[in-house]
Design a protein around this motif. Structure first.
Motif, PDB file in Angstrom:
ATOM      1  N   CYS A  82       1.000  -1.725   0.317  1.00  0.00           N
ATOM      2  CA  CYS A  82       0.093   0.033  -0.100  1.00  0.00           C
ATOM      3  C   CYS A  82       0.125   1.513  -0.045  1.00  0.00           C
ATOM      4  CB  CYS A  82      -0.746   0.203   1.229  1.00  0.00           C
ATOM      5  SG  CYS A  82      -2.240  -1.605   1.476  1.00  0.00           S
ATOM      6  N   LYS A  83       2.215   1.366  -0.365  1.00  0.00           N
ATOM      7  CA  LYS A  83       2.817   2.410   0.182  1.00  0.00           C
ATOM      8  C   LYS A  83       3.104   3.538  -0.859  1.00  0.00           C
ATOM      9  CE  LYS A  83       7.927   1.614  -1.434  1.00  0.00           C
ATOM     10  NZ  LYS A  83       8.497   1.369  -1.096  1.00  0.00           N
ATOM     11  N   PHE A  84       2.413   2.960  -2.487  1.00  0.00           N
ATOM     12  CA  PHE A  84       1.710   4.332  -3.333  1.00  0.00           C
ATOM     13  C   PHE A  84       0.301   4.102  -3.767  1.00  0.00           C
ATOM     14  CE2 PHE A  84       6.852   3.335  -3.974  1.00  0.00           C
ATOM     15  CZ  PHE A  84       7.308   4.731  -3.446  1.00  0.00           C
ATOM     16  N   SER A  85      -0.198   4.064  -2.545  1.00  0.00           N
ATOM     17  CA  SER A  85      -1.810   4.051  -2.621  1.00  0.00           C
ATOM     18  C   SER A  85      -2.462   5.304  -2.599  1.00  0.00           C
ATOM     19  CB  SER A  85      -2.285   3.005  -1.828  1.00  0.00           C
ATOM     20  OG  SER A  85      -1.579   1.981  -2.179  1.00  0.00           O
ATOM     21  N   LEU A  86      -3.015   5.674  -3.150  1.00  0.00           N
ATOM     22  CA  LEU A  86      -4.467   6.568  -2.773  1.00  0.00           C
ATOM     23  C   LEU A  86      -5.899   5.814  -2.146  1.00  0.00           C
ATOM     24  CD1 LEU A  86      -3.686   9.057  -6.014  1.00  0.00           C
ATOM     25  CD2 LEU A  86      -3.112   9.255  -3.261  1.00  0.00           C
ATOM     26  N   ILE A  87      -6.949   7.028  -2.174  1.00  0.00           N
ATOM     27  CA  ILE A  87      -8.242   5.944  -2.208  1.00  0.00           C
ATOM     28  C   ILE A  87      -8.896   6.998  -3.353  1.00  0.00           C
ATOM     29  CG2 ILE A  87     -10.509   5.071  -0.131  1.00  0.00           C
ATOM     30  CD1 ILE A  87      -8.082   3.796  -0.185  1.00  0.00           C
ATOM     31  N   GLY A  88     -10.177   5.907  -3.598  1.00  0.00           N
ATOM     32  CA  GLY A  88     -10.765   6.746  -4.424  1.00  0.00           C
ATOM     33  C   GLY A  88     -11.988   6.528  -4.418  1.00  0.00           C
ATOM     34  N   ARG A  89     -13.522   7.387  -4.638  1.00  0.00           N
ATOM     35  CA  ARG A  89     -15.028   7.386  -4.929  1.00  0.00           C
ATOM     36  C   ARG A  89     -15.238   7.469  -5.958  1.00  0.00           C
ATOM     37  NH1 ARG A  89     -19.706   7.843  -3.743  1.00  0.00           N
ATOM     38  NH2 ARG A  89     -21.442   6.427  -2.196  1.00  0.00           N
ATOM     39  N   LEU A  90     -16.628   6.942  -6.651  1.00  0.00           N
ATOM     40  CA  LEU A  90     -17.326   6.853  -7.709  1.00  0.00           C
ATOM     41  C   LEU A  90     -18.308   6.464  -7.884  1.00  0.00           C
ATOM     42  CD1 LEU A  90     -14.917   6.780 -10.859  1.00  0.00           C
ATOM     43  CD2 LEU A  90     -16.354   8.905  -9.886  1.00  0.00           C
ATOM     44  N   ASP A  91     -19.991   6.752  -7.570  1.00  0.00           N
ATOM     45  CA  ASP A  91     -20.884   6.617  -7.741  1.00  0.00           C
ATOM     46  C   ASP A  91     -21.073   5.885  -8.855  1.00  0.00           C
ATOM     47  OD1 ASP A  91     -21.892   6.909  -5.789  1.00  0.00           O
ATOM     48  OD2 ASP A  91     -22.479   8.736  -6.173  1.00  0.00           O
ATOM     49  N   MET A  92     -20.419   5.872  -9.809  1.00  0.00           N
ATOM     50  CA  MET A  92     -20.454   4.854 -11.141  1.00  0.00           C
ATOM     51  C   MET A  92     -21.308   5.153 -12.325  1.00  0.00           C
ATOM     52  SD  MET A  92     -17.534   4.029 -11.178  1.00  0.00           S
ATOM     53  CE  MET A  92     -17.822   2.642 -13.031  1.00  0.00           C
ATOM     54  N   GLN A  93     -22.218   6.192 -11.925  1.00  0.00           N
ATOM     55  CA  GLN A  93     -24.385   6.802 -12.206  1.00  0.00           C
ATOM     56  C   GLN A  93     -23.596   7.567 -13.457  1.00  0.00           C
ATOM     57  OE1 GLN A  93     -25.384   9.651 -10.437  1.00  0.00           O
ATOM     58  NE2 GLN A  93     -26.100   8.076  -8.555  1.00  0.00           N
ATOM     59  N   GLY A  94     -23.819   6.384 -14.525  1.00  0.00           N
ATOM     60  CA  GLY A  94     -23.789   7.573 -16.257  1.00  0.00           C
ATOM     61  C   GLY A  94     -22.225   6.496 -16.400  1.00  0.00           C
ATOM     62  N   ILE A  95     -21.511   5.998 -16.409  1.00  0.00           N
ATOM     63  CA  ILE A  95     -20.575   5.501 -17.083  1.00  0.00           C
ATOM     64  C   ILE A  95     -20.541   3.957 -16.331  1.00  0.00           C
ATOM     65  CG2 ILE A  95     -18.956   6.136 -15.476  1.00  0.00           C
ATOM     66  CD1 ILE A  95     -17.480   6.789 -17.031  1.00  0.00           C
ATOM     67  N   THR A  96     -20.256   3.154 -17.319  1.00  0.00           N
ATOM     68  CA  THR A  96     -19.361   1.964 -17.043  1.00  0.00           C
ATOM     69  C   THR A  96     -18.578   1.782 -16.477  1.00  0.00           C
ATOM     70  OG1 THR A  96     -18.697   1.137 -18.826  1.00  0.00           O
ATOM     71  CG2 THR A  96     -21.645   0.532 -19.030  1.00  0.00           C
ATOM     72  N   MET A  97     -18.080  -0.244 -16.122  1.00  0.00           N
ATOM     73  CA  MET A  97     -16.857  -0.145 -15.673  1.00  0.00           C
ATOM     74  C   MET A  97     -15.489  -0.042 -16.253  1.00  0.00           C
ATOM     75  SD  MET A  97     -14.814  -0.893 -12.746  1.00  0.00           S
ATOM     76  CE  MET A  97     -16.540  -1.026 -11.519  1.00  0.00           C
ATOM     77  N   ALA A 120     -16.114  -1.378  -0.799  1.00  0.00           N
ATOM     78  CA  ALA A 120     -17.037  -1.515  -0.869  1.00  0.00           C
ATOM     79  C   ALA A 120     -17.951  -0.077  -1.039  1.00  0.00           C
ATOM     80  CB  ALA A 120     -17.739  -1.742   0.457  1.00  0.00           C
ATOM     81  N   LYS A 121     -19.159   0.317  -0.749  1.00  0.00           N
ATOM     82  CA  LYS A 121     -19.790   2.149  -0.903  1.00  0.00           C
ATOM     83  C   LYS A 121     -18.843   2.948  -1.726  1.00  0.00           C
ATOM     84  CE  LYS A 121     -21.083   3.255   3.519  1.00  0.00           C
ATOM     85  NZ  LYS A 121     -20.478   3.647   4.653  1.00  0.00           N
ATOM     86  N   GLY A 122     -18.322   1.933  -2.767  1.00  0.00           N
ATOM     87  CA  GLY A 122     -17.731   3.207  -3.804  1.00  0.00           C
ATOM     88  C   GLY A 122     -17.125   3.351  -4.079  1.00  0.00           C
ATOM     89  N   PHE A 123     -16.129   3.007  -2.847  1.00  0.00           N
ATOM     90  CA  PHE A 123     -14.915   3.545  -2.843  1.00  0.00           C
ATOM     91  C   PHE A 123     -13.603   2.108  -3.792  1.00  0.00           C
ATOM     92  CE2 PHE A 123     -16.446   4.991   1.247  1.00  0.00           C
ATOM     93  CZ  PHE A 123     -16.189   5.938   1.020  1.00  0.00           C
ATOM     94  N   LEU A 124     -12.538   3.030  -4.299  1.00  0.00           N
ATOM     95  CA  LEU A 124     -11.691   2.679  -5.019  1.00  0.00           C
ATOM     96  C   LEU A 124     -10.379   2.376  -4.005  1.00  0.00           C
ATOM     97  CD1 LEU A 124     -12.314   3.802  -8.129  1.00  0.00           C
ATOM     98  CD2 LEU A 124     -13.302   1.499  -7.647  1.00  0.00           C
ATOM     99  N   HIS A 125      -9.303   1.167  -3.981  1.00  0.00           N
ATOM    100  CA  HIS A 125      -8.007   1.373  -3.503  1.00  0.00           C
ATOM    101  C   HIS A 125      -6.721   1.435  -5.048  1.00  0.00           C
ATOM    102  CE1 HIS A 125      -4.126  -0.522  -2.394  1.00  0.00           C
ATOM    103  NE2 HIS A 125      -4.777   0.597  -1.256  1.00  0.00           N
ATOM    104  N   LEU A 126      -6.401   2.471  -5.179  1.00  0.00           N
ATOM    105  CA  LEU A 126      -5.488   2.720  -6.469  1.00  0.00           C
ATOM    106  C   LEU A 126      -4.354   2.584  -5.814  1.00  0.00           C
ATOM    107  CD1 LEU A 126      -6.981   6.082  -7.316  1.00  0.00           C
ATOM    108  CD2 LEU A 126      -8.467   3.554  -7.905  1.00  0.00           C
ATOM    109  N   LYS A 127      -3.615   1.249  -6.498  1.00  0.00           N
ATOM    110  CA  LYS A 127      -2.151   0.697  -5.974  1.00  0.00           C
ATOM    111  C   LYS A 127      -1.109   1.476  -7.249  1.00  0.00           C
ATOM    112  CE  LYS A 127       1.341  -1.982  -4.948  1.00  0.00           C
ATOM    113  NZ  LYS A 127       2.424  -2.331  -5.937  1.00  0.00           N
TER     114      LYS A 127
END
Length: 302
Positions: A82-97, A120-127
């Motif tokens: 997790c050293k170079f990691s960010l946490i993101g969040r998207l509702d994914m409304q109007g756009i597919t994965m 969970a809850k729309g969060f993303l772990h960006l590594k």
């Protein structure tokens, strides 16, 4: 099984959908465009240390529940990941994965591959693989996907999605009685910045097809009151611009989260049933049409 993918650049890109993190063995680099890489090569498991059952920590007990202290080396490997990691969040409304994956690769154009793990809850772990790519994504935003802003925060130890509170929402604001010379797209986005993070201006406003009011989509923090007026200055004059919120998502001032109102709050009902004082601030729950009330005198000066 988590839907996890790793993205590279151009011909060196590799998508591993539906593979858990421990199954990603290495980054696939395609040096020959015609060379074929088998699925087994893509997901071959890396060599893992042999772990004997007898070497696992013995559980303890506290309050009738088992307790476990993780092995130091195992925890350190997790921190290194997790050293170079960010946490993101998207509702994914109007756009597919799939659309998001393609736009991520195009917008970020990083030097090395990276891994995104949906939580969970729309969060993303960006590594990320290095500090340069990490800083690029962190500092060069905002990043938009469809009509959504990718909300970023730095990864911290013990981040758990279930403990996070969502307070931001997208709202359309109207700017009635706006001088026509202020209908430039950059000018409209600048005014929207006074309310929150401006996302877009609708085409009708950009093309000046409907002059009663301009429409701007803004990402706002609902824990803060939405202003009903903004003082706008130009090179020649200044004026008070009314701000009208047309529709807003439900927000609970007790839980401090988007999704339900105070009157629908189960937690608040439980507090009241126990005879305790509720924790509710004075932030307006519904700020719709707020700009039509308490309108101040326009202070335009030429």
């Amino acid at each position: 099984m988590a839907d996890l993918w790793s993205i590279g650049r151009g011909k060196n890109s590799f998508s591993a959908k539906g593979v858990i993190a421990s199954d990603l063995t290495h980054k696939v680099t395609v040096t020959n465009a015609s060379a074929k890489i088998s699925y087994a090569d893509k997901v071959r498991k890396p060599e893992q240390p042999v772990i004997e059952y007898s070497e696992l920590p013995e559980p303890g007990f506290r309050g009738g529940y088992p307790t476990i202290k993780l092995p130091k080396k195992a925890y350190e490997r997790g921190l290194e990941y997790c050293k170079f990691s960010l946490i993101g969040r998207l509702d994914m409304q109007g756009i597919t994965m799939e659309e998001m994956r393609a736009r991520v690769a195009q917008q970020w154009a990083l030097s090395e591959s990276f891994i995104i793990t949906p939580l969970a809850k729309g969060f993303l772990h960006l590594k990320f693989e290095n500090g340069e790519d990490y800083q690029k994504v962190w500092t060069r935003g905002p990043w938009k996907f469809g009509n959504e802003l990718l909300q970023l925060q730095k990864w911290e130890k013990n981040f758990r999605p279930g403990n996070q509170k969502r307070t931001n929402a997208l709202v359309w604001i109207r700017l009635p009685n706006l001088p026509m010379e202020c209908w430039d797209k950059e000018a409209l986005l600048s005014i929207g910045r006074g309310v929150g993070h401006p996302m877009k201006v609708d085409d009708t406003s950009i093309n000046k097809q409907y002059g009663y009011y301009a429409n701007i989509l803004v990402d706002v923090d609902l824990t803060k009151p939405i202003p009903d007026q903004i003082l706008v200055s130009t090179e020649d004059y200044e004026f008070w611009q009314d701000v009208v919120v047309t529709k807003i998502q439900k927000f609970c001032n007790h839980c401090k989260i988007v999704g339900h109102s105070v009157t629908e709050c189960r937690k608040l009902k439980g507090v009241l049933d126990k005879g305790k004082d509720p924790i509710v601030d004075n932030t307006p729950e519904d700020q719709t049409e707020k700009a039509t009330k308490n309108t101040k005198r326009n202070k335009g000066k030429k």
